[in-house]
Every structure is written in C-alpha cells, then in structure tokens.
Design a protein around this motif. Structure first.
Motif, mmCIF file in Angstrom:
data_model
loop_
_atom_site.group_PDB
_atom_site.id
_atom_site.type_symbol
_atom_site.label_atom_id
_atom_site.label_comp_id
_atom_site.label_asym_id
_atom_site.label_seq_id
_atom_site.Cartn_x
_atom_site.Cartn_y
_atom_site.Cartn_z
ATOM 1 N N SER A 102 -12.968 26.284 40.306
ATOM 2 C CA SER A 102 -11.814 25.969 41.143
ATOM 3 C C SER A 102 -10.992 27.241 41.304
ATOM 4 C CB SER A 102 -10.956 24.856 40.522
ATOM 5 O OG SER A 102 -10.309 25.326 39.352
ATOM 6 N N GLY A 103 -9.984 27.204 42.163
ATOM 7 C CA GLY A 103 -9.092 28.337 42.351
ATOM 8 C C GLY A 103 -9.821 29.610 42.795
ATOM 9 N N VAL A 104 -9.329 30.761 42.339
ATOM 10 C CA VAL A 104 -9.963 32.034 42.686
ATOM 11 C C VAL A 104 -11.389 32.086 42.152
ATOM 12 C CG1 VAL A 104 -9.870 34.523 42.229
ATOM 13 C CG2 VAL A 104 -7.784 33.299 42.835
ATOM 14 N N GLU A 105 -11.622 31.441 41.012
ATOM 15 C CA GLU A 105 -12.984 31.401 40.461
ATOM 16 C C GLU A 105 -13.963 30.777 41.457
ATOM 17 O OE1 GLU A 105 -13.951 32.848 37.798
ATOM 18 O OE2 GLU A 105 -12.789 32.351 36.017
ATOM 19 N N SER A 106 -13.492 29.827 42.237
ATOM 20 C CA SER A 106 -14.337 29.181 43.237
ATOM 21 C C SER A 106 -14.371 29.981 44.538
ATOM 22 C CB SER A 106 -13.834 27.760 43.518
ATOM 23 O OG SER A 106 -14.540 27.175 44.589
#
Length: 468
Positions: A102-106
C-alpha cells in the motif's frame, strides 16, 4: 460429399488460424503493453517471490531520514523495516508477501523491488540479470514534522496535511487511527476489523463537510464578482430566514450585529455568508469551486477520493446558503482544504501537490526527479492578498486565536462542521508566515467539537515546528 468435407476442413482451419491470431495479438499486448503494470502489481505472486531475493529500495524523507528499508534476517531473507512505524504508515504504506503493498510501497513497487527492468518482458530468462537491489525513493515528507503532527493529533480520529505552498511539496500527511506496517502479516485480522478503519488514509480518502473553513472561498468569490467590498456591511440578528420555511442560524443564535466582510470572516458569521451565497447565485458559486479545481483530480502520487460537490443548478435557496457555510451535501478531503489554503498563500496560484521528489539507483545516481507544476490559476494576486489579510484577522482577533505563534503572522480559518454522525468535526486551515508563507496546513478532528478550540492548536504546533 468429398467437396463438402473439404469445405468443412477449410472453415475449421481458418477458424483455428483466426483464434491463433487473436491469441498471438493478446499475448503480444500482455508482453509489450501490460508487462510493466502486471510485473509491478503488488498482487503479482511471481514478482513478489522474486523480489524476496532482492534488497528492496529505501524510502527516505526530505532530510534523508529512512522511512522504510530492507535488511536480511537470520535465514538470509530480506525483511522490511519502518523506523517511523504508525507515524508515516499511510504515506509509506506496507510491503507484505501475503497482503501486497500500500502507499508508496505500492505506487513505486516496480522501482523499489528492482522488478522494473525493461528486459523483464522476455520472461523467465530475465532471472539471469535480475537487479540485486531496488531503486530508492525520496519523499517530500518531513519526518520530524510528520511526528509532530501525529503526536499533536493524539488518539483522536482525523488527519493533518501540510504543504509547502510555493512548491506544492507535501510536508505532512498524517491519518489516525493508524497501524504498524511491520506487524501487518501478524495483525492483519485485528487491523481490518478494528474500529475507525486504521487502513483508511483520511488525509486523501476521508470525505468531510468543510464547515466554515469554506467561507474563505465564498469571500474570494464575493470579492472577485464584486458582490461586496470592505465598506459594505451586513446585519446579523442571529438567524436568517430564507423562503417560507427555512432558517439559517448562528452558532448558539449569537447576534453579530453590523459586520463587514472582514469582521464576518473573523467571527465566522453564518448569516453574512449565507446571504453572500444567495447574492452570488448558483452559477457564480459553481464557478468559484471550478476556479479552485475542487472537481479536478490531482492524479500522480495520490489515490484521492473525489470531492462531492452539490448539483448547483438544482439547489434550493436554503441548500445554496448551506453550501456557502460549508454544509449541505458538500464533502471534501483534508488535502483539498490544505490546497485551498495554499492557493491563498501562493498569491492565488494552486500548485499540484506531490509526494515523491526523486528516484535514485542503488549507486545513488538520480534516475527521475519531480517538482512544481501549476495546477490552477485560482484567483488574482490582489484578491488572494485581500483574503489573506482577512484570514490574519481570524487568527489575531477572531475564532482562530489558538493558532497564534509569537512573533509570526498566521493566516487561518476555523470550522465546526455539523454532521449526521455525532458531534461536529473540528477544522482549521491556514498558513504562516502570512507575508512569506513556508507552510500551509489543514487539520480535521472527527467529532472533535469547535475548530478554534481543538483543530487550531494542532495546526499551531505543526506550523511552529516548521518555522523553528
């Protein structure tokens, strides 16, 4: 008989060739057009398995502090660590082999995982030259300010967004309740079942009535359309009857008496702004929302929920007056309200918000950079300056008193937004220093009560920390 058999065989052969051609075209489309998207998709199990053997890239804040990094465990597998934990959880996100990202990781999974090499589309053979480490991402986020906002919000549900108004860089994006990104695999059931939806990023996905913070937009529209000026006064007896059966009331039925626009904004007079909305009318109110781009998606780094604007052409007078005080069917995100404040701080220009400043290779070479982009010419510099001056009065002598910072001029507006889910939501939007703004902020506390008492002190802590 023989001719009929041959004809059937030809038709079957042509049909099979046609199907093979369709299959070839579809596979080519997957390999050439969709390969980057599919390989970088957080739910791609093959990519996830390959990425476990690669040191995932580091996520830095604007000062070079690590927000996420990978380290080998005792079994030689890379494990993800998040030094800021829940403080930056909604922005940085999580990376889980079981639950995706999720977020920047995604959003930057392909870069961080090292799975974005163009040769990947050639299939399993690309395993021969898979990267040993992913690229790193540097955010515009300020870890210190993020922590200040997180702690200032306390255990209350809500969000804080802060932006550098002269660049559009997002400095703070806090949402509470939050979750521990490192514990997602172990605590997933508790996280998804918890009260308050901790996975929800309220800063960009929470939709709230903005309450009286929206009055700065109505003041701008009234000045732009020359409906009023600083000499015109309005009489506030504590309520405003609209039509035969609708009454717009002041908070506690307080009568403000005769007030001009500046005084009306400072005391947050519902009667004045209800009247201004009716004088502006449906078309000019809709134009004001359009100038500030409330319906235009930012795109890019944000999966923002769309603003819910009323259908102005169908509004009755009572509903139009409600819209003018930030109530009725109007719903917006905290990010939108931070951008509204930032537009006045930046002399009427709204810059596109961005969260990622650069992508770097494992050897430190900068691969991509991101910067300021104009998003909307919201209002003229003269009108922005006029509204800014009135917003300073809100803080110096009006409802935003709790946002004052010693030795610094602060511009702001409070909001106490009624809603059908309990106590009012507490709001504050503003920027500082008012003469040369370095930070614009929006705070919402769900069911927090009065914006001047609850949200303004949180904004003050964030702005004071930024200007220290």
């Amino acid at each position: 008989m023989l001719d009929s058999l041959r004809a059937s065989i030809r038709r079957t052969a042509f049909a099979l060739l046609g199907l093979l051609a369709v299959l070839f075209l579809y596979l080519s489309y997957i390999q050439v057009v969709q390969s980057d998207y599919l390989a970088g998709h957080p739910l791609n199990r093959r990519t996830a398995a390959a990425a476990e053997k690669v040191e995932r890239g580091t996520v830095f804040d604007r000062r070079g502090e690590k927000l996420a990094f990978s380290k080998k465990d005792g079994e030689g597998r890379y494990v993800r660590h998040y030094p800021y934990g829940a403080i930056a959880a909604h922005v940085v996100g999580y990376s889980s082999p079981r639950y995706g990202q999720s977020g920047v990781e995604s959003a930057f999974n392909g870069e961080l995982s090292g799975m974005n090499n163009p040769e990947r589309r050639f299939g399993p053979i690309t395993g021969l030259w898979t990267a040993k480490a992913g690229n790193s991402i540097t955010l515009t986020l300020d870890g210190d300010l993020q922590e200040t906002a997180y702690r200032a919000l306390g255990n209350r549900r809500g969000a804080v967004v802060a932006i550098a108004p002269r660049s559009g860089a997002v400095l703070v994006m806090v949402s509470r309740p939050a979750f521990e990104p490192e514990a997602v695999d172990e605590d997933w059931k508790e996280i998804v079942g918890a009260d308050g939806s901790p996975l929800l990023n309220r800063a960009v996905q929470g939709l709230y009535p903005p309450g009286s913070t929206l009055k700065v937009l109505v003041a701008e529209a009234a000045l732009t359309e020359k409906i009023t000026d600083n000499r015109k006064t309005y009489d506030c007896p504590g309520s405003f009857k609209i039509g035969p059966d609708y009454v717009l009331n002041e908070s506690n039925n307080t009568a403000h008496g005769k007030v001009d626009l500046e005084e009306a904004l400072a005391v947050s007079c519902n009667v004045t702004f209800g009247r201004l909305s009716l004088e502006l009318g449906r078309n000019r109110m809709a134009k004001a929302f359009d100038r500030f781009a409330f319906a235009r998606p930012f795109g890019g780094d944000f999966a923002e929920a769309s603003s819910r604007l009323p259908d102005f052409g169908r509004l009755g007078d009572g509903d139009l007056a409600q819209t003018g005080i930030g109530q009725g069917s109007l719903l917006v995100t905290p990010l939108r309200m931070a951008m509204l404040a930032a537009a006045f701080a930046d002399r009427g220009t709204m810059l596109k918000p961005f969260l990622v400043s650069r992508v770097s290779a494992p050897d430190g070479a900068v691969l991509r950079q991101f910067g300021s982009v104009e998003f909307a010419a919201a209002t003229s510099p003269a009108t922005a300056a006029e509204v800014s001056r009135m917003m300073q009065q809100v803080v110096s002598s009006g409802t935003g008193y709790a946002a004052r910072i010693g030795g610094v001029k602060v511009a702001g507006k409070t909001g106490t937004a009624e809603n059908p889910h309990g106590a009012p939501h507490a709001w504050f939007i503003g920027f500082a220093p008012a003469e040369e703004p370095e930070i614009a902020v929006a705070v919402v506390v769900e069911n927090g009560g009065a914006g001047g008492e609850v949200a303004a002190p949180i904004a003050r802590q964030v702005m004071a920390r930024a200007l220290r």
